[in-house]
Structure formats: C-alpha cells, structure tokens
Write an enzyme that holds these catalytic residues in place. Structure first.
Site, PDB file in Angstrom:
ATOM      1  N   ASN A 234       1.242  -4.036   4.706  1.00 29.74           N
ATOM      2  CA  ASN A 234       1.307  -4.260   3.259  1.00 29.74           C
ATOM      3  C   ASN A 234       0.951  -5.696   2.922  1.00 29.74           C
ATOM      4  O   ASN A 234       0.283  -5.953   1.923  1.00 29.74           O
ATOM      5  CB  ASN A 234       2.701  -3.945   2.726  1.00 29.74           C
ATOM      6  CG  ASN A 234       2.831  -4.270   1.252  1.00 29.74           C
ATOM      7  OD1 ASN A 234       2.299  -3.557   0.408  1.00 29.74           O
ATOM      8  ND2 ASN A 234       3.526  -5.350   0.922  1.00 29.74           N
TER       9      ASN A 234
ATOM     10  N   GLU B 189       8.383   4.274   6.589  1.00 34.08           N
ATOM     11  CA  GLU B 189       9.618   3.772   6.002  1.00 34.08           C
ATOM     12  C   GLU B 189       9.482   3.833   4.485  1.00 34.08           C
ATOM     13  O   GLU B 189       9.024   2.896   3.840  1.00 34.08           O
ATOM     14  CB  GLU B 189       9.898   2.330   6.448  1.00 34.08           C
ATOM     15  CG  GLU B 189      11.213   1.787   5.879  1.00 34.08           C
ATOM     16  CD  GLU B 189      11.154   0.308   5.519  1.00 34.08           C
ATOM     17  OE1 GLU B 189      12.227  -0.303   5.428  1.00 34.08           O
ATOM     18  OE2 GLU B 189      10.056  -0.230   5.314  1.00 34.08           O
TER      19      GLU B 189
ATOM     20  N   ASP C 210     -12.016  -1.012   7.585  1.00 33.92           N
ATOM     21  CA  ASP C 210     -12.739  -1.001   8.860  1.00 33.92           C
ATOM     22  C   ASP C 210     -11.943  -1.715   9.946  1.00 33.92           C
ATOM     23  O   ASP C 210     -11.845  -1.246  11.083  1.00 33.92           O
ATOM     24  CB  ASP C 210     -14.100  -1.664   8.664  1.00 33.92           C
ATOM     25  CG  ASP C 210     -15.105  -1.239   9.727  1.00 33.92           C
ATOM     26  OD1 ASP C 210     -15.024  -0.085  10.201  1.00 33.92           O
ATOM     27  OD2 ASP C 210     -15.963  -2.069  10.099  1.00 33.92           O
TER      28      ASP C 210
ATOM     29  N   ASP D 139       5.746   0.158   8.119  1.00 32.30           N
ATOM     30  CA  ASP D 139       6.709  -0.607   7.342  1.00 32.30           C
ATOM     31  C   ASP D 139       6.363  -0.563   5.859  1.00 32.30           C
ATOM     32  O   ASP D 139       5.181  -0.612   5.469  1.00 32.30           O
ATOM     33  CB  ASP D 139       6.681  -2.064   7.832  1.00 32.30           C
ATOM     34  CG  ASP D 139       7.637  -2.960   7.089  1.00 32.30           C
ATOM     35  OD1 ASP D 139       8.851  -2.761   7.225  1.00 32.30           O
ATOM     36  OD2 ASP D 139       7.156  -3.861   6.360  1.00 32.30           O
TER      37      ASP D 139
END
Length: 480
Positions: A171, A284, A235, A260
């Site tokens: 993230n 999660e 990619d 995560d």
C-alpha cells in the site's frame, strides 16, 4: 495495522504494522478435489450466502468436505520481536518441533529492508529486494537477520514440510529521498531511484497523486501511497519475471502471501498478483462485516482473515454469551477462503483463549496460531492436542446441535471415512451434560481432550450423552 507516529517529514520512522486462488484450493484440499468438482466446477464456486440454517441446522457449506492438508498456520512473529538480527535463526530452531506438532505453514513478517533499518518490523518498506544484504538505511541486516539466514530458514521449513508465507506490504513505501513533485507543487519523499538493489526504482509518478489520478482506496499514516494504477508499478509488483511477486516465489521460494492493509487498494490488485504469481494468499481486511469480507475475498480471488469470527469469539468467550456463535462469520459463508485466528501482532483482545482455539481448531476454515500464545503464554501440550484434533478429526460440514448463553455444541460431519467430531463448549461454572445426535450407531466415544473420563456408547438411534467441565471444552469422536 499498527497505529503509527509520524516524526518530522525529513525523518519518518516506520513504527507500523500492518487470499486464495483456484490452485490453492487444490493445494489445501487435494483429497476433496474429485468430489468437489462433481458438485461445482472449481472455477465457479458458490457457498453459503447468509441464508438461515437448514432444517437440521447444518450449515450450507456443501463443498466443505475435508480438512486443509496444510494443518495449522503459525504466525511466526509478534510486534517488536527482539532486534539484533537473530529472529530468522530463532524460528529455524523451532521448525522441527512445529512440524511434529502438525503446523503446516509459517507466516513471516515483512522480510525486506525498511526505513527504520535494523529496528524496523518491516511495515515501512524501502527496498523490496534487500533481504539483509546491502548497507542501506543504517544497517546491512534487517531486524530479523541476513538474507543468508532467511534463505536457510525457508530451506529448513521446506525440508520439514512447512510452507512459508511472506507478509506483503504494497500500500505504501517509506525511506525515499526528497524530490520536486509537479503534481503536488511541493517536495515529496518519493525518490527511490537510489535503492541499493537497483530493482523497482520509483519516483513521484509512482505514488498518488500523479498522472494516473489523485488517490485510490486509502493512504496510510502519511506515507507515500503506491499507485497500482500505474502499469510500471504493476509490472514491478507482479508482471515481469523479476517482479517482487515472482522473485519472492521463484528465487526466495516463498509459497504464499499475507497482504497487509488491503483496505488501502482495490481487490483487483491481489487478484492480479494471484493470477500472475500464484501461491496461497490471505488479506488483512480489518472489518467485522461478513458481506464486506466475502465480497473482497471473491473479488480478490483470495482468502481473508475472519475478523467476523474474531469479534464474535470475544463476545462469546469473554462476555459470557455463547449465543454470539450463532451469528454469521466468514467461515460459515466460505470456509475455503476463511483464515481464522484468536490473536495476532496487531490485536489481542480475547482473554479466554483456550476456548477460542478449541473453537477454531474444531471448526471449518484455516486456523492460525499466534507465536506468543504457542511459545510463551498458553499450555503448549493442550494446544498441540488441539492441533492434532484439527488435523485428524475436524472434517466435513458443520451442524450446530445446541446453543444457549452457557453452552455450545456442534458436530463436524466427517468425510471420506473420517468420522468427524462433536465439540462441547461450556461457559458456565458447573459441569454440564447433554444428549446429542450423532452419525454413529453403537459406537464407543471418547473425549480426545482428556477433560472427561467418560467413554459413552451411542444408542441405536445414534444419540449419546456427553459432558463438559466448567469453563472448558470437550471434543468427542469414535474411540479409534
């Protein structure tokens, strides 16, 4: 995901923490694949969709026929494990005993170099390809050790027939250098062109906001938010042969992934990773709403942690209301995609843990055991007994036989010659007894936990009286 504290922008420390494809159904349930395919094509699975229990109180998990051959998943760390670069060696030394106990997989913390270097738990990733081999972010080794030690751990795990899952943090990133960012009109910490591995260099256009948009589902903690909409990022994460996913799988030999903070990006990201990389995956998604969990799991083609069951177990076992176990949970919707747990590195709210472990080890889903519960806090012999029961008796669909505030009784209906089991949980302060329906005629039963000394025999009508000690559990099956 841990709560974080952001220091001035020139020094962001990563005090952070923080699904299952068709191939993985085959991996986890190989003994059921033939019969499974006679019900539904494996690419078009349907499960319990929230409808009420059927007339005999059998959950409509019609395809849940066998127990995962992976056994039990061990979370192989906790928050702030000892620093100093020895954690991989500590885990390696435990693998033989874990394998003998029936643990079939271990989930590792993020393995690559993060901004806080030798002090980081890994949830502030800088260089996805530095596993403790480059002098970067103040140290060569990670908090957990060197690349050589990590590879030795994975090799040893595989020799012990234990699979290894990597914690994947995609993230956000941390540890970049300042650069002028035309999309924000400011300088941002998004220059990762000088990372030591030389793989997956990044700049401002690889983070929101950029030429691909302003934001995605969610940023975290003020860290640069990786832009998965950018084909370049895609990619490097899962497309090219030396992408993060393929490198971790083919070079480092990881078998699966724990993603995560999946609230921070679209479920399509995990779906694309799974399609291109393969391996077991679990997300999660910190949400107790079963519709949300099921929707994400289906869209991501992944397993998901069963936070619905987690919170219902807390209500049942800590607040004295076993009626909470009647409520909907992810394992009731789709046991193939439900990873159950009692505690983890982020949250540890259940106090009556042995009842909770008895629940997840005897029910459907893929159960996780927390390192500190197993190695430090709870009775290891009792946990090993529950692991054995899970691996040897907990097969078939689930029938709820009786639930009230103090008592919960359920039956696993068995599969392919395995008789299944009956679990009795007693939340009261007195011994309890109850007649229950079984599938067994004139068969002697025993409590495989050893909590009861009874050896009752089922009647010709297949009913039997069983008992359970106060504030405890018993698990019954044919004495064989």
């Amino acid at each position: 995901m841990k709560s974080i504290y952001i220091l001035p922008c020139f020094l962001m420390f990563g005090a952070l923490s923080s699904c299952q494809g068709n191939d993985d159904i085959v991996q986890l349930f190989p003994d059921k694949l033939e019969s499974y395919n006679t019900i539904n094509p494996i690419t078009d699975v349907t499960f319990h969709d929230g409808r009420p229990f059927s007339a005999d109180n059998t959950l409509d998990n019609k395809n849940s026929l066998a127990v995962p051959t992976e056994g039990v998943l061990m979370q192989g760390f906790y928050w702030d494990v000892p620093a100093g670069g020895n954690w991989w060696n500590i885990l390696k030394g435990k693998l033989t005993d874990w394998s003998k106990a029936g643990i079939g997989a271990v989930w590792l913390p993020p393995v690559s170099k993060a901004q806080n270097g030798a002090l980081s738990m890994g949830y502030d990733p800088t260089d996805y390809y530095d596993f403790g081999e480059h002098n970067q972010n103040g140290n060569i080794e990670t908090r957990f050790g060197s690349r050589v030690e990590l590879e030795a751990l994975i090799t040893k795990a595989h020799a012990e027939k234990i699979k290894v899952y990597a914690d994947i943090v995609i993230n956000h990133n941390s540890g970049g250098q300042l650069e002028k960012n035309p999309f924000t009109g400011t300088d941002t910490w998004t220059n990762f062109s000088g990372i030591a591995s030389g793989k997956f260099p990044r700049n401002y256009n690889d983070f929101y906001k950029n030429s691909h948009g302003t934001n995605d589902e969610g940023a975290f903690g003020g860290f640069p938010d990786l832009c998965h909409a950018n084909p370049y990022v895609q990619d490097w994460l899962w497309g090219r042969e030396d992408s993060v996913g393929k490198y971790y799988k083919n070079v480092m030999k990881f078998d699966g992934w724990r993603f995560d903070y999946v609230k921070g990006f679209g479920s399509w990201v995990v779906n694309a990773w799974n399609k291109n990389v393969g391996g077991f995956s679990v997300g999660e998604l910190w949400d107790s709403n079963v519709d949300t969990l099921e929707g994400w799991a289906n869209n991501a083609n992944s397993s998901v942690f069963d936070f619905a069951a987690f919170y219902k177990m807390d209500e049942a076992f800590d607040n004295g209301n076993l009626n909470a176990l009647k409520d909907d949970m992810m394992w009731k919707r789709n046991p193939f995609r439900a990873v159950t747990f009692v505690s983890n590195h982020d949250t540890d709210i259940i106090n009556n843990k042995m009842l909770a472990y008895a629940y997840i080890f005897s029910h459907e889903g893929y159960p996780t055991i927390f390192y500190r519960d197993y190695e430090e806090w709870l009775n290891k012999d009792e946990l090993n007994n529950l692991i054995w029961i899970h691996n040897n008796k907990a097969t078939g669909t689930t029938s709820i036989l009786h639930v009230d505030q103090d008592e919960y009784i359920a039956r696993r209906n068995g599969y392919n010659g395995n008789p299944g089991l009956i679990i009795y949980i007693n939340g009261s302060s007195n011994w309890q007894e109850r007649w229950v329906d079984t599938h067994w005629e004139n068969k002697q039963l025993k409590d495989f936990t050893g909590h009861s000394s009874w050896y009752p025999t089922t009647e010709t009508d297949k009913r039997v009286k069983i008992q359970c000690p106060p504030n405890s559990y018993s698990i019954w099956s044919i004495d064989q």
